[in-house]
Design a protein around this motif. Structure first.
Motif, mmCIF file in Angstrom:
data_model
loop_
_atom_site.group_PDB
_atom_site.id
_atom_site.type_symbol
_atom_site.label_atom_id
_atom_site.label_comp_id
_atom_site.label_asym_id
_atom_site.label_seq_id
_atom_site.Cartn_x
_atom_site.Cartn_y
_atom_site.Cartn_z
ATOM 1 N N TYR A 54 0.842 -1.192 0.000
ATOM 2 C CA TYR A 54 0.000 0.000 0.000
ATOM 3 C C TYR A 54 0.875 1.237 0.000
ATOM 4 N N ALA A 55 0.386 2.308 -0.621
ATOM 5 C CA ALA A 55 1.156 3.548 -0.655
ATOM 6 C C ALA A 55 0.222 4.729 -0.461
ATOM 7 N N GLY A 74 0.006 6.446 -6.187
ATOM 8 C CA GLY A 74 -0.930 5.330 -6.250
ATOM 9 C C GLY A 74 -0.850 4.579 -7.561
ATOM 10 N N ARG A 75 -0.822 5.328 -8.664
ATOM 11 C CA ARG A 75 -0.736 4.694 -9.978
ATOM 12 C C ARG A 75 0.590 3.960 -10.148
ATOM 13 N N ILE A 76 1.687 4.571 -9.697
ATOM 14 C CA ILE A 76 3.012 3.957 -9.845
ATOM 15 C C ILE A 76 3.077 2.620 -9.116
ATOM 16 N N VAL A 77 2.642 2.607 -7.852
ATOM 17 C CA VAL A 77 2.716 1.376 -7.072
ATOM 18 C C VAL A 77 1.797 0.307 -7.666
ATOM 19 N N ALA A 78 0.606 0.706 -8.093
ATOM 20 C CA ALA A 78 -0.323 -0.261 -8.679
ATOM 21 C C ALA A 78 0.269 -0.915 -9.925
ATOM 22 N N GLU A 79 0.943 -0.110 -10.764
ATOM 23 C CA GLU A 79 1.542 -0.658 -11.984
ATOM 24 C C GLU A 79 2.723 -1.571 -11.649
ATOM 25 N N GLU A 80 3.493 -1.218 -10.620
ATOM 26 C CA GLU A 80 4.593 -2.090 -10.197
ATOM 27 C C GLU A 80 4.044 -3.429 -9.670
ATOM 28 N N LEU A 81 2.949 -3.355 -8.941
ATOM 29 C CA LEU A 81 2.339 -4.578 -8.421
ATOM 30 C C LEU A 81 1.834 -5.457 -9.549
ATOM 31 N N ASP A 82 1.297 -4.841 -10.566
ATOM 32 C CA ASP A 82 0.768 -5.596 -11.697
ATOM 33 C C ASP A 82 1.889 -6.269 -12.482
ATOM 34 N N ALA A 83 3.112 -5.709 -12.392
ATOM 35 C CA ALA A 83 4.241 -6.236 -13.159
ATOM 36 C C ALA A 83 5.039 -7.286 -12.383
ATOM 37 N N HIS A 84 4.720 -7.496 -11.107
ATOM 38 C CA HIS A 84 5.482 -8.429 -10.289
ATOM 39 C C HIS A 84 4.550 -9.351 -9.519
ATOM 40 N N THR A 85 5.129 -10.407 -8.972
ATOM 41 C CA THR A 85 4.350 -11.307 -8.134
ATOM 42 C C THR A 85 4.300 -10.753 -6.716
ATOM 43 N N LEU A 86 3.411 -11.303 -5.900
ATOM 44 C CA LEU A 86 3.281 -10.834 -4.529
ATOM 45 C C LEU A 86 4.565 -11.034 -3.739
ATOM 46 N N GLY A 87 5.346 -12.040 -4.102
ATOM 47 C CA GLY A 87 6.565 -12.311 -3.368
ATOM 48 C C GLY A 87 7.729 -11.395 -3.721
ATOM 49 N N GLN A 88 7.611 -10.634 -4.798
ATOM 50 C CA GLN A 88 8.717 -9.785 -5.241
ATOM 51 C C GLN A 88 8.611 -8.390 -4.627
ATOM 52 N N GLY A 129 11.287 -0.639 -8.010
ATOM 53 C CA GLY A 129 10.643 -0.059 -9.183
ATOM 54 C C GLY A 129 9.921 1.234 -8.862
ATOM 55 N N THR A 130 9.311 1.300 -7.684
ATOM 56 C CA THR A 130 8.625 2.529 -7.273
ATOM 57 C C THR A 130 9.623 3.668 -7.132
ATOM 58 N N LEU A 131 10.770 3.395 -6.510
ATOM 59 C CA LEU A 131 11.793 4.438 -6.379
ATOM 60 C C LEU A 131 12.332 4.857 -7.747
ATOM 61 N N ASP A 132 12.503 3.885 -8.647
ATOM 62 C CA ASP A 132 12.957 4.207 -10.001
ATOM 63 C C ASP A 132 12.035 5.243 -10.637
ATOM 64 N N ARG A 133 10.743 4.997 -10.544
ATOM 65 C CA ARG A 133 9.778 5.840 -11.237
ATOM 66 C C ARG A 133 9.533 7.160 -10.522
ATOM 67 N N LEU A 134 9.928 7.223 -9.267
ATOM 68 C CA LEU A 134 9.866 8.505 -8.555
ATOM 69 C C LEU A 134 11.112 9.342 -8.826
ATOM 70 N N GLY A 135 12.106 8.738 -9.474
ATOM 71 C CA GLY A 135 13.313 9.481 -9.822
ATOM 72 C C GLY A 135 14.472 9.302 -8.871
ATOM 73 N N ALA A 136 14.440 8.296 -8.032
ATOM 74 C CA ALA A 136 15.530 8.075 -7.083
ATOM 75 C C ALA A 136 16.787 7.640 -7.830
ATOM 76 N N PRO A 137 17.954 8.076 -7.360
ATOM 77 C CA PRO A 137 19.202 7.650 -8.006
ATOM 78 C C PRO A 137 19.474 6.178 -7.728
ATOM 79 N N ALA A 138 20.314 5.576 -8.567
ATOM 80 C CA ALA A 138 20.699 4.188 -8.363
ATOM 81 C C ALA A 138 21.555 4.073 -7.111
ATOM 82 N N PRO A 139 21.594 2.885 -6.480
ATOM 83 C CA PRO A 139 22.355 2.729 -5.234
ATOM 84 C C PRO A 139 23.827 3.075 -5.352
ATOM 85 N N ASP A 140 24.409 2.912 -6.535
ATOM 86 C CA ASP A 140 25.842 3.143 -6.682
ATOM 87 C C ASP A 140 26.175 4.533 -7.194
#
Length: 368
Positions: A125-126, A139-153, A160-171
């Motif tokens: 939930y977000a 809300g839309r971003i998280v819903a689309e990420e959920l639709d693209a992955h299984t419940l266990g992922q 994926g949510t951070l990617d689409r919000l514009g967060a930098p990569a970990p490195d």
């Protein structure tokens, strides 16, 4: 106060959006999960992972943390066990999640915030509050990420949510100081664990007439290391993986727990979802071209399915959900392991081996 709520439950329910006044925030006393998450967030750590959830590894949590720290101070992530959704009297998952998110927001004491909360395999939930950038799209971003992955992922949904919000990569060097602190903390924990194992062993490794060696309990660190005394091939392990997925399906069919309790149903759905994912991965294994990485990933999915099934059985009896561990090394059909022992085959290399309770009792009692 604007709140956009995205969710997934047993059948990935549609995204729901709602406008609610500030007076709609939950006024009840926060439950322990809320209090722990808020304390962590207010202490400067934007990522809280409950030890009871088992859905996100420490390494994955560190990656999420490194992406958020130094990027934004209004983004917060929590990973809680599915039971955290069952604290209120209502039967509606959406109402329960909404109330819990409101409690988190109220405890945080901010005007603007983006909250993403995963409940293991029961749902993610977000909520976006105030004028935080991305609140309308969360809300839309998280819903689309959920639709693209299984419940266990769960980790992939969060990444994926951070990617689409514009967060930098970990490195990207966003939070070098935090990463360094995490490394130091990990080293301290590893040292403490090693000392604990040394104290437990109470003596030298013991060799049995069979040639096996047992050196006491081992620190739990699931490993896919291939030792020099192992003679199997990748193709052999791939064949065993196919058999294991088939056996997993039979275990799920045989279990057939009642689904009247929403908590049990959520765990069963997560197990079935992971089984479907494992079946797709098995179908994708190339004859003679399978890799250890593919088999590792497949093993993690089947392990998650069995853990969710064990959680469902615990929920049926009111018992505490089991810790998330790999299956018994002796036989995966024995179920989730409860401890590790240091073991070696005749003439082989001593290594940590996860075992179920029955095998642990047999090994520590002297039986081969």
């Amino acid at each position: 106060m604007r709140r956009v709520l995205a969710l997934t439950c047993l059948l990935l329910l549609p995204v729901m959006a709602a406008l609610a006044p500030a007076s709609a925030r939950a006024a009840s006393t926060p439950d322990p999960y809320v209090a722990a998450a808020v304390d962590t967030w207010r202490g400067g750590d934007p990522v809280f992972v409950s030890a009871e959830s088992g859905a996100v590894s420490p390494d994955d949590a560190a990656d999420l943390r490194a992406r958020i720290v130094g990027w934004r101070d209004d983004v917060f992530v929590a990973v809680l066990p599915a039971l955290a959704l069952r604290q209120s009297a209502t039967d509606d998952d959406v109402d329960e999640a909404s109330a819990l998110l409101d409690q988190l927001y109220a405890g945080l004491g901010r005007d603007d915030a983006l909250l993403v909360v995963a409940f293991s395999g029961a749902g993610t939930y977000a909520a976006g509050y105030g004028d935080a950038p991305g609140a309308d799209d969360l809300g839309r971003i998280v819903a689309e990420e959920l639709d693209a992955h299984t419940l266990g992922q769960v980790d992939q949904v969060l990444e994926g949510t951070l990617d689409r919000l514009g967060a930098p990569a970990p490195d990207d060097g966003v939070s070098a100081w935090w990463v360094a602190a995490a490394v130091l903390a990990g080293a301290a924990l590893a040292t403490a664990a090693t000392l604990g194992v040394v104290r437990w062993r109470r003596g030298r490794p013991r060799t049995r007439p069979s040639g096996e060696t047992w050196a006491g309990a081992a620190a739990y660190r699931p490993s896919f290391t291939v030792y020099g005394d192992q003679s199997d091939t990748v193709e052999h392990r791939a064949a065993l993986a196919r058999e294991d997925v088939t056996r997993l399906g039979e275990e799920l069919d045989a279990a057939d727990p009642p689904l009247d309790d929403p908590t049990v149903a959520a765990h069963v759905q997560a197990a079935l979802d992971a089984y479907a994912d494992a079946s797709r991965r098995v179908d994708g294994l190339s004859v003679g071209l399978s890799t250890d990485d593919e088999l590792r990933a497949l093993g993690e999915v089947t392990e998650f399915a069995r853990w969710q099934l064990a959680c469902a059985r615990a929920a049926l009896t009111g018992a505490t959900p089991p810790a998330r561990r790999v299956p018994c090394f002796v036989d995966a059909a024995h179920g989730v392991s409860v401890a590790d022992v240091s073991w070696a085959p005749p003439g082989g290399t001593l290594r940590p081996v996860p075992v179920c309770r029955a095998c642990f009792d047999r090994i520590t009692g002297g039986a081969a």
